[in-house]
Scaffold this motif. Structure first.
Motif, PDB file in Angstrom:
ATOM      1  N   GLN A  38      -5.002   1.236  10.845  1.00  0.00           N
ATOM      2  CA  GLN A  38      -4.116   2.158  11.559  1.00  0.00           C
ATOM      3  C   GLN A  38      -3.446   3.139  10.606  1.00  0.00           C
ATOM      4  OE1 GLN A  38      -1.920  -1.045  13.633  1.00  0.00           O
ATOM      5  NE2 GLN A  38      -2.205   0.135  15.490  1.00  0.00           N
ATOM      6  N   ARG A  39      -3.139   2.651   9.382  1.00  0.00           N
ATOM      7  CA  ARG A  39      -2.478   3.526   8.403  1.00  0.00           C
ATOM      8  C   ARG A  39      -3.473   4.353   7.601  1.00  0.00           C
ATOM      9  NH1 ARG A  39       1.558  -0.744   5.481  1.00  0.00           N
ATOM     10  NH2 ARG A  39       2.872  -1.215   7.281  1.00  0.00           N
ATOM     11  N   GLY A  40      -4.734   3.952   7.607  1.00  0.00           N
ATOM     12  CA  GLY A  40      -5.680   4.564   6.677  1.00  0.00           C
ATOM     13  C   GLY A  40      -5.355   4.178   5.241  1.00  0.00           C
ATOM     14  N   ASP A  41      -4.805   2.953   5.052  1.00  0.00           N
ATOM     15  CA  ASP A  41      -4.314   2.485   3.753  1.00  0.00           C
ATOM     16  C   ASP A  41      -5.248   1.385   3.233  1.00  0.00           C
ATOM     17  OD1 ASP A  41      -2.900   1.592   1.558  1.00  0.00           O
ATOM     18  OD2 ASP A  41      -1.149   0.926   2.685  1.00  0.00           O
ATOM     19  N   TYR A  42      -6.330   1.793   2.547  1.00  0.00           N
ATOM     20  CA  TYR A  42      -7.353   0.829   2.153  1.00  0.00           C
ATOM     21  C   TYR A  42      -7.349   0.502   0.668  1.00  0.00           C
ATOM     22  CZ  TYR A  42      -9.312   1.831   6.729  1.00  0.00           C
ATOM     23  OH  TYR A  42      -9.485   1.965   8.083  1.00  0.00           O
ATOM     24  N   ASN A  43      -6.549   1.194  -0.136  1.00  0.00           N
ATOM     25  CA  ASN A  43      -6.716   1.088  -1.584  1.00  0.00           C
ATOM     26  C   ASN A  43      -5.716   0.166  -2.258  1.00  0.00           C
ATOM     27  OD1 ASN A  43      -8.889   2.912  -1.605  1.00  0.00           O
ATOM     28  ND2 ASN A  43      -7.471   4.632  -1.474  1.00  0.00           N
ATOM     29  N   GLY A  44      -4.778  -0.385  -1.490  1.00  0.00           N
ATOM     30  CA  GLY A  44      -3.710  -1.148  -2.119  1.00  0.00           C
ATOM     31  C   GLY A  44      -4.117  -2.562  -2.497  1.00  0.00           C
ATOM     32  N   LYS A  45      -3.441  -3.108  -3.534  1.00  0.00           N
ATOM     33  CA  LYS A  45      -3.541  -4.539  -3.844  1.00  0.00           C
ATOM     34  C   LYS A  45      -2.572  -5.334  -2.985  1.00  0.00           C
ATOM     35  CE  LYS A  45      -5.106  -4.006  -8.575  1.00  0.00           C
ATOM     36  NZ  LYS A  45      -4.843  -4.232 -10.000  1.00  0.00           N
ATOM     37  N   VAL A  46      -1.561  -4.638  -2.465  1.00  0.00           N
ATOM     38  CA  VAL A  46      -0.587  -5.270  -1.581  1.00  0.00           C
ATOM     39  C   VAL A  46      -0.426  -4.405  -0.337  1.00  0.00           C
ATOM     40  CG1 VAL A  46       0.663  -6.396  -3.472  1.00  0.00           C
ATOM     41  CG2 VAL A  46       1.366  -4.118  -2.690  1.00  0.00           C
ATOM     42  N   LEU A  47       0.148  -5.006   0.706  1.00  0.00           N
ATOM     43  CA  LEU A  47       0.392  -4.288   1.953  1.00  0.00           C
ATOM     44  C   LEU A  47       1.780  -4.672   2.466  1.00  0.00           C
ATOM     45  CD1 LEU A  47      -1.033  -2.468   4.185  1.00  0.00           C
ATOM     46  CD2 LEU A  47      -1.463  -4.615   5.388  1.00  0.00           C
ATOM     47  N   SER A  48       2.658  -3.678   2.595  1.00  0.00           N
ATOM     48  CA  SER A  48       3.978  -3.938   3.180  1.00  0.00           C
ATOM     49  C   SER A  48       3.850  -3.906   4.699  1.00  0.00           C
ATOM     50  CB  SER A  48       4.971  -2.853   2.756  1.00  0.00           C
ATOM     51  OG  SER A  48       5.099  -2.813   1.352  1.00  0.00           O
ATOM     52  N   ILE A  49       4.331  -4.945   5.348  1.00  0.00           N
ATOM     53  CA  ILE A  49       4.284  -4.969   6.813  1.00  0.00           C
ATOM     54  C   ILE A  49       5.688  -5.097   7.395  1.00  0.00           C
ATOM     55  CG2 ILE A  49       1.953  -5.917   6.837  1.00  0.00           C
ATOM     56  CD1 ILE A  49       3.282  -8.577   7.863  1.00  0.00           C
TER      57      ILE A  49
HETATM   58  P1  C2E Z   1       4.260   3.196  -5.157  1.00  0.00           P
HETATM   59  O1  C2E Z   1       3.401   3.567  -3.995  1.00  0.00           O
HETATM   60  O2  C2E Z   1       4.127   4.008  -6.405  1.00  0.00           O
HETATM   61  O3  C2E Z   1       5.784   3.185  -4.670  1.00  0.00           O
HETATM   62  C1  C2E Z   1       6.815   2.983  -5.621  1.00  0.00           C
HETATM   63  C2  C2E Z   1       8.133   2.771  -4.911  1.00  0.00           C
HETATM   64  O4  C2E Z   1       8.444   3.938  -4.130  1.00  0.00           O
HETATM   65  C3  C2E Z   1       8.147   1.606  -3.931  1.00  0.00           C
HETATM   66  O5  C2E Z   1       8.403   0.404  -4.589  1.00  0.00           O
HETATM   67  C4  C2E Z   1       9.299   2.009  -3.036  1.00  0.00           C
HETATM   68  O6  C2E Z   1      10.521   1.744  -3.684  1.00  0.00           O
HETATM   69  C5  C2E Z   1       9.110   3.523  -2.932  1.00  0.00           C
HETATM   70  N1  C2E Z   1       8.266   3.790  -1.756  1.00  0.00           N
HETATM   71  C6  C2E Z   1       6.962   4.140  -1.681  1.00  0.00           C
HETATM   72  N2  C2E Z   1       6.563   4.280  -0.418  1.00  0.00           N
HETATM   73  C7  C2E Z   1       7.645   4.019   0.345  1.00  0.00           C
HETATM   74  C8  C2E Z   1       7.869   3.979   1.746  1.00  0.00           C
HETATM   75  O7  C2E Z   1       6.973   4.219   2.580  1.00  0.00           O
HETATM   76  N3  C2E Z   1       9.118   3.653   2.163  1.00  0.00           N
HETATM   77  C9  C2E Z   1      10.134   3.385   1.274  1.00  0.00           C
HETATM   78  N4  C2E Z   1      11.364   3.099   1.725  1.00  0.00           N
HETATM   79  N5  C2E Z   1       9.958   3.384  -0.069  1.00  0.00           N
HETATM   80  C10 C2E Z   1       8.723   3.699  -0.497  1.00  0.00           C
HETATM   81  P2  C2E Z   1       7.894  -0.979  -3.933  1.00  0.00           P
HETATM   82  O8  C2E Z   1       8.219  -1.037  -2.468  1.00  0.00           O
HETATM   83  O9  C2E Z   1       8.441  -2.076  -4.786  1.00  0.00           O
HETATM   84  O10 C2E Z   1       6.302  -0.935  -4.036  1.00  0.00           O
HETATM   85  C11 C2E Z   1       5.684  -1.054  -5.317  1.00  0.00           C
HETATM   86  C12 C2E Z   1       4.218  -0.700  -5.234  1.00  0.00           C
HETATM   87  O11 C2E Z   1       3.534  -1.647  -4.410  1.00  0.00           O
HETATM   88  C13 C2E Z   1       3.926   0.668  -4.615  1.00  0.00           C
HETATM   89  O12 C2E Z   1       3.988   1.676  -5.609  1.00  0.00           O
HETATM   90  C14 C2E Z   1       2.488   0.491  -4.153  1.00  0.00           C
HETATM   91  O13 C2E Z   1       1.593   0.644  -5.236  1.00  0.00           O
HETATM   92  C15 C2E Z   1       2.476  -0.967  -3.727  1.00  0.00           C
HETATM   93  N6  C2E Z   1       2.659  -1.102  -2.276  1.00  0.00           N
HETATM   94  C16 C2E Z   1       3.703  -1.641  -1.603  1.00  0.00           C
HETATM   95  N7  C2E Z   1       3.464  -1.667  -0.284  1.00  0.00           N
HETATM   96  C17 C2E Z   1       2.236  -1.108  -0.111  1.00  0.00           C
HETATM   97  C18 C2E Z   1       1.426  -0.872   1.047  1.00  0.00           C
HETATM   98  O14 C2E Z   1       1.778  -1.177   2.224  1.00  0.00           O
HETATM   99  N8  C2E Z   1       0.221  -0.286   0.818  1.00  0.00           N
HETATM  100  C19 C2E Z   1      -0.197   0.055  -0.430  1.00  0.00           C
HETATM  101  N9  C2E Z   1      -1.395   0.649  -0.545  1.00  0.00           N
HETATM  102  N10 C2E Z   1       0.530  -0.164  -1.537  1.00  0.00           N
HETATM  103  C20 C2E Z   1       1.728  -0.743  -1.367  1.00  0.00           C
END
Ligand code: C2E
Ligand code: C2E
Ligand code: C2E
Length: 88
Positions: A38-49
């Protein structure tokens, strides 16, 4: 344990999820895949839900959100820090 509280910040370890047997994590893996799609988010090692999603998943697993949080930590899908500080 019934005294456990649900995680407030839910960041799923997708690599760990892939290593676990499908009979355990199948529903969670499909849910995560649907959110990625749904997000088009395929490249992450983690996924925030969403916290809301933990409640839905708890119903699927027939657990409370707190019990599911403990289960996910046991599996290594959530980090131990995901468990909120207990008030007991
Ligand atoms: P990142 O994408 O470089 O994001 C670094 C930080 O920017 C995040 O730390 C968060 O504090 C802020 N940030 C980025 N996107 C958002 C957002 O949509 N909302 C809010 N409020 N803040 C945002 P955080 O949360 O500790 O995440 C660290 C890293 O973990 C991210 O680096 C990313 O590489 C990965 N990550 C976390 N959740 C997801 C996810 O759902 N999908 C993907 N692909 N990566 C994720
Ligand atoms: P939607 O719920 O109508 O959300 C539309 C857009 O609002 C999202 O587009 C995102 O850019 C933003 N958004 C909504 N809630 C949040 C939030 O808590 N944090 C952040 N950082 N942004 C938010 P996006 O990401 O392309 O998602 C498209 C649709 O996919 C969403 O529409 C929703 O229907 C579904 N979806 C995406 N991620 C999730 C999820 O984690 N759980 C659930 N249940 N649905 C999700
Ligand atoms: P986040 O982006 O740091 O958002 C933290 C909390 O702020 C969310 O917790 C939610 O309570 C609120 N929030 C942020 N954006 C919106 C919004 O557009 N609409 C509403 N109604 N509330 C919003 P929540 O729901 O537990 O989500 C936790 C994390 O899951 C978010 O952190 C974000 O990383 C991710 N997430 C949730 N929904 C989406 C989504 O639709 N798209 C994307 N890309 N990420 C999402």
């Amino acid at each position: 344990p019934s005294g456990s509280e649900p995680a407030t910040k839910i960041v799923i370890n997708l690599e760990r999820l892939q290593q676990l047997p499908a009979d355990k994590v199948g529903p969670l893996a499909r849910y995560a895949a649907a959110i990625q799609s749904q997000r088009g988010d395929y490249n992450g090692k983690v996924l925030s839900i969403r916290a809301e999603d933990l409640r839905s998943l708890a119903i699927i697993y027939d657990k409370t959100p707190g019990e599911l949080t403990d289960q996910l930590i046991d599996w290594g899908v959530l980090p131990p820090e995901a468990r909120p500080h207990r008030v007991d």
